[in-house]
Scaffold this active site. Structure first.
Site, short mmCIF file in Angstrom:
data_model
loop_
_atom_site.label_atom_id
_atom_site.label_comp_id
_atom_site.label_asym_id
_atom_site.label_seq_id
_atom_site.Cartn_x
_atom_site.Cartn_y
_atom_site.Cartn_z
N LYS A 296 0.79 -1.24 0.00
CA LYS A 296 0.00 0.00 0.00
C LYS A 296 0.82 1.30 0.00
CE LYS A 296 -4.09 -1.45 -0.31
NZ LYS A 296 -3.82 -1.90 -1.67
N TYR A 384 -7.03 -4.93 -1.18
CA TYR A 384 -5.77 -5.12 -1.91
C TYR A 384 -5.78 -4.33 -3.22
CZ TYR A 384 -1.46 -7.49 -3.29
OH TYR A 384 -0.16 -7.76 -3.64
P1 RFL Z 1 10.08 8.39 -0.91
O1 RFL Z 1 10.02 7.41 -2.01
O2 RFL Z 1 10.80 8.04 0.33
O3 RFL Z 1 10.67 9.75 -1.52
C1 RFL Z 1 11.02 10.85 -0.70
C2 RFL Z 1 12.09 11.65 -1.39
O4 RFL Z 1 12.43 12.79 -0.61
C3 RFL Z 1 13.85 12.94 -0.58
N1 RFL Z 1 14.23 13.67 0.63
C4 RFL Z 1 14.59 14.98 0.65
N2 RFL Z 1 14.69 15.88 -0.33
C5 RFL Z 1 15.10 17.14 0.00
N3 RFL Z 1 15.39 17.51 1.29
C6 RFL Z 1 15.29 16.63 2.29
N4 RFL Z 1 15.56 17.00 3.56
C7 RFL Z 1 14.87 15.30 1.99
N5 RFL Z 1 14.66 14.19 2.74
C8 RFL Z 1 14.28 13.22 1.91
C9 RFL Z 1 14.36 11.51 -0.60
O5 RFL Z 1 15.71 11.44 -1.06
C10 RFL Z 1 13.38 10.85 -1.56
O6 RFL Z 1 13.83 10.91 -2.91
O7 RFL Z 1 8.59 8.81 -0.45
P2 RFL Z 1 7.22 8.94 -1.30
O8 RFL Z 1 7.44 9.74 -2.54
O9 RFL Z 1 6.20 9.37 -0.32
O10 RFL Z 1 6.91 7.45 -1.80
C11 RFL Z 1 6.58 6.43 -0.88
C12 RFL Z 1 7.01 5.06 -1.42
O11 RFL Z 1 8.37 5.15 -1.81
C13 RFL Z 1 6.83 3.94 -0.37
O12 RFL Z 1 5.62 4.11 0.33
C14 RFL Z 1 6.82 2.54 -1.01
O13 RFL Z 1 8.05 2.23 -1.59
C15 RFL Z 1 6.48 1.48 0.04
N6 RFL Z 1 6.54 0.10 -0.47
C16 RFL Z 1 5.50 -0.42 -1.23
N7 RFL Z 1 4.45 0.35 -1.58
C17 RFL Z 1 3.46 -0.14 -2.39
O14 RFL Z 1 2.50 0.58 -2.69
N8 RFL Z 1 3.50 -1.43 -2.91
C18 RFL Z 1 4.53 -2.26 -2.63
O15 RFL Z 1 4.57 -3.37 -3.15
C19 RFL Z 1 5.57 -1.78 -1.73
N9 RFL Z 1 6.62 -2.56 -1.45
C20 RFL Z 1 7.64 -0.72 -0.18
C21 RFL Z 1 7.65 -2.06 -0.68
C22 RFL Z 1 8.71 -0.24 0.58
C23 RFL Z 1 9.78 -1.08 0.86
N10 RFL Z 1 10.83 -0.53 1.63
C24 RFL Z 1 12.18 -0.58 1.24
C25 RFL Z 1 10.52 0.32 2.75
C26 RFL Z 1 8.71 -2.89 -0.42
C27 RFL Z 1 9.78 -2.42 0.37
C28 RFL Z 1 10.89 -3.41 0.66
C1 PHB Z 2 7.29 -6.19 -4.32
O1 PHB Z 2 8.30 -5.56 -4.00
O2 PHB Z 2 7.17 -6.75 -5.42
C2 PHB Z 2 6.19 -6.32 -3.33
C3 PHB Z 2 6.35 -5.83 -2.05
C4 PHB Z 2 5.32 -5.97 -1.14
C5 PHB Z 2 4.14 -6.58 -1.51
C6 PHB Z 2 3.97 -7.04 -2.80
C7 PHB Z 2 5.01 -6.90 -3.72
O3 PHB Z 2 3.13 -6.74 -0.61
#
Ligand code: RFL
Ligand code: PHB
Length: 389
Positions: A296, A384
């Site tokens: 999400k 989902y």
């Molecule tokens: P981001 O992607 O963290 O981007 C924030 C940006 O701000 C910059 N920044 C700054 N810039 C200027 N000055 C500052 N002081 C700053 N501080 C930070 C950073 O460098 C960065 O470029 O946040 P945003 O845009 O809100 O996006 C959120 C998403 O990235 C995050 O929610 C998802 O990746 C979470 N997530 C998943 N979400 C899904 O919807 N479906 C998935 O399947 C899913 N799988 C995941 C995930 C996150 C994961 N991790 C690593 C936490 C799987 C993983 C493993």
């Molecule tokens: C993915 O990184 O492909 C991913 C992560 C979390 C999920 C599903 C897919 O729940």
């Protein structure tokens, strides 16, 4: 420099907001702490809700997602040695698209470059000023000089560790948080997926997830201890552990290859309320974190952006402040439902250190009930694929 909306952060939230505003004639500048390549190097989400896909289309950057993304009509839940399919399409007539966050980010960056909108990368020491006044300003340091941007509004899209949320006084913000006692160890590998759909596995050794980025690239995760280090996990050890947690049919199809990315992510639920302070709006991970089990995080970032873009458009095009005033409440209503779903999926699928025999029975019964009840499967499916806005 002067702009209408100063956006902090060039992750999916900041880039998508910028693209929507630019396409509707609202001037904006993005300030990003890292380089563009660094932002593209972070491997994260993979599942896109239909509503997120629609917004990417609205932003004019959906073409490659439709061409290369994989439409998925369901997921598989694996427990007690068997797999059970949750068929989204039959249950609620909707589906998700599997398409990496890296690709979405790349599409948005290219769209922004084509539109000629400005992104300032490697902006250091970004600070926010006068957010409760009429003329907020953002200062930053770059190339040995201090710079200032005057604007009408600031969008804090700078993720969980960003400066925007921290600029709001503690007396204004209330934090809600749960930290889970485990993490996810994930690898990327150029081998075909284990199954046509994602497999979420509950196993006595811990959770496992077989996801993908394409027909030739797998994304695989296992629940790990928070004390684990990436260096402790050779590829051989990772595959050995993954195979112990999967059913025999999945193991038979698993093709082991050298990983080219390996990382550990801690799991957390977090919300900061409200999402607005004066002329500063928080969006995405800056305001909330979900554990990845419900897929999400990226989708919530997009849903915040949808509300914020509409609020700003109402302000500039229709001279109405109603959207701005209602932003926090509208966004949070959807955020909390996704928090609940992500917490529930996490609770149902992971092994919790120290859980009692009763807790264990409840988890097993939750899963058994889920796959035996059309109503329960429909509830999972509608969450989902994404609740309505
Ligand atoms: P981001 O992607 O963290 O981007 C924030 C940006 O701000 C910059 N920044 C700054 N810039 C200027 N000055 C500052 N002081 C700053 N501080 C930070 C950073 O460098 C960065 O470029 O946040 P945003 O845009 O809100 O996006 C959120 C998403 O990235 C995050 O929610 C998802 O990746 C979470 N997530 C998943 N979400 C899904 O919807 N479906 C998935 O399947 C899913 N799988 C995941 C995930 C996150 C994961 N991790 C690593 C936490 C799987 C993983 C493993
Ligand atoms: C993915 O990184 O492909 C991913 C992560 C979390 C999920 C599903 C897919 O729940």
């Amino acid at each position: 420099m002067r702009t209408q909306v100063a956006i902090i952060g060039a992750g999916p939230a900041g880039l998508l907001l910028g693209q929507l505003l630019t396409r509707h004639g609202i001037d904006n500048v993005i300030l990003e702490r890292q380089t563009g390549d660094y932002v593209l190097g972070r491997i994260r989400a993979g599942v896109v809700e239909q509503g997120t896909a629609d917004l990417l289309d609205e932003a004019g950057v959906g073409a490659r997602m439709h061409a290369e993304g994989l439409a998925h009509d369901g997921i598989e839940l694996a427990f007690a040695g068997e797999r059970h399919r949750i068929d989204f399409h039959t249950l609620i007539g909707r589906r998700v698209i599997v398409y990496g966050q890296t690709e979405i980010t790349r599409d948005l960056m290219e769209g922004r470059a084509a539109a000629g909108a400005q992104t300032i990368y490697e902006a250091e020491d970004v600070s926010l000023h006068d957010v409760t006044g009429d003329r907020p300003r953002v200062r930053y340091h770059k190339d040995g000089a201090d710079h200032e941007i005057e604007c009408d509004f600031i969008a804090g899209c700078d993720g969980y560790h960003g400066v925007s949320r921290k600029s709001i006084p503690d007396s204004v913000l209330k934090h809600y948080e749960r930290v889970y006692p485990f993490g996810w160890l994930g690898i990327l590998v150029d081998r075909p997926p284990v199954s046509d759909e994602l497999i979420y596995a509950n196993h006595e050794r811990g959770f496992a997830l077989c996801s993908m980025r394409s027909q030739t690239r797998s994304r695989l995760y296992i629940q790990c201890s928070l004390d684990d280090k990436v260096e402790d996990w050779s590829d051989a050890r990772f595959y050995e552990e993954l195979k112990r947690r999967l059913d025999s049919a999945a193991v038979a199809r698993l093709q082991e290859g050298p990983s080219f990315e390996k990382s550990i992510a801690p799991l957390r639920s977090f919300v900061a309320e409200p999402m607005r302070h004066g002329r500063l709006f928080l969006a995405g991970d800056a305001a909330h974190i979900v554990p990845p089990t419900g897929a999400k995080g990226l989708n919530l970032a997009a849903s915040d952006v949808r509300y914020l873009w509409q609020a700003l458009t109402d302000f500039y095009k229709r001279k109405s402040s109603a959207g701005i005033d209602g932003y926090s409440a509208a966004a949070l209503a959807r955020v909390w439902k996704a928090e609940r779903f992500s917490w529930w999926m996490t609770s149902m699928l992971h092994r919790f250190p120290g859980s009692s025999d009763f807790d264990q029975k409840m988890q097993e019964t939750e899963l058994a009930y889920l796959v035996s009840s059309q109503a329960a499967m429909t509830s999972l499916a509608e969450n989902y694929v994404g609740l309505p806005y």
